[in-house]
Design an enzyme around this catalytic site. Sequence first.
Site, PDB file in Angstrom:
ATOM      1  N   CYS A  96      37.444   3.331 -11.282  1.00  0.00           N
ATOM      2  CA  CYS A  96      38.699   3.207 -10.529  1.00  0.00           C
ATOM      3  C   CYS A  96      39.495   1.980 -11.000  1.00  0.00           C
ATOM      4  O   CYS A  96      40.000   1.982 -12.111  1.00  0.00           O
ATOM      5  CB  CYS A  96      38.398   3.181  -9.033  1.00  0.00           C
ATOM      6  N   GLU A 130      29.498   5.627  -6.975  1.00  0.00           N
ATOM      7  CA  GLU A 130      28.693   4.889  -5.980  1.00  0.00           C
ATOM      8  C   GLU A 130      28.936   5.411  -4.561  1.00  0.00           C
ATOM      9  O   GLU A 130      28.235   5.032  -3.632  1.00  0.00           O
ATOM     10  CB  GLU A 130      28.970   3.385  -6.087  1.00  0.00           C
ATOM     11  N   HIS A 162      34.604   7.705  -7.816  1.00  0.00           N
ATOM     12  CA  HIS A 162      33.644   6.651  -7.439  1.00  0.00           C
ATOM     13  C   HIS A 162      32.219   7.195  -7.351  1.00  0.00           C
ATOM     14  O   HIS A 162      31.815   7.693  -6.287  1.00  0.00           O
ATOM     15  CB  HIS A 162      34.022   6.083  -6.066  1.00  0.00           C
TER      16      HIS A 162
END
Lengths: 225, 84
Positions: A87, A197, A195
């Site tokens: 990002c 994560e 993302h």
Amino acid sequence: MSQRIGVVQFPGTNCEQDNIDTIKNLGGDAEILWHGSDTIGSVDAIVIPGGFAHGDYLRCGAIARFSPIMTAISRFAKSGGVVLGICNGFQILTETGLLPGALQKNVGLKFLCQMESLIVDSTSSAIGRWFKSGEKLQIPINHFEGNYVCSPEVMSELEAYGQIFLRYESNPNGSIGSIAGISNKEGNIIGMMPHPERATSDLLGSIDGNRILRGLLEGNVKNNS
Amino acid sequence: MTIWRVKIEVSPRSGIADPAGATIERSLPALGFENVQNVRLGKLIRLDIEAENREDVEKLVSDMCERFLTNPVIEDSCVEISES
């Protein structure tokens, strides 16, 4: 010995802890690398996480390039070290010139925070090599400036050298070629808007992000060679 | 040395989509402003710079635009220089 991942923190970064937790849950080791440091220590790979480095003043990622850590990261990346920008980290890598192209405002001018279906394209990068071309992954996006753009010449190069790692199944932000993630020609510098994560548990709706970050742990070209 | 006043207009390159400009353009007719076209939204950077002559200022400003103030992949700049 487990791989040690350096997770960079700028003023305004906000995804560092989620990356550290994921890496540790996957059996790796992780530490914060403060942006003001001029060394990356003895890490095996680097994550530049999402957020708003230096408030995204001027342009997303434009000021981050002046942080001392970026000189050390550029040196590491140019010698083959694996660097993943997520990002805002992807935006920083394009502004620094480590990845081609740029990220501009989403078509539709909306901040987008939603799950996206991604299709693995090239598997030639340090992370991509752990995937099969055509595989689908569910990983969320969370951005306003995620609309990837580059010149037609750069686009032909991305295609020719297998640098397009991920594409959106239904392009949410107007990115050229539905691009969600790319790598450099050598495949050791990778940038992606989604993302990983945030897709690390069934509670979050997907565990596909684990595979991206595990690829980082296992796919360290420099240390496995 | 003279102090030069510099205005740098940064705007999306032609051919690069400008969704913000397009939204403004679509909104203007609602207020009765018809026949408006080519709306582009950019930003304005003002700065003062000390230099011997205009040529030096042009060179410095062009360099700072190229390397920092704009992203040449998506942005163009238009510079206006005046003696302060």
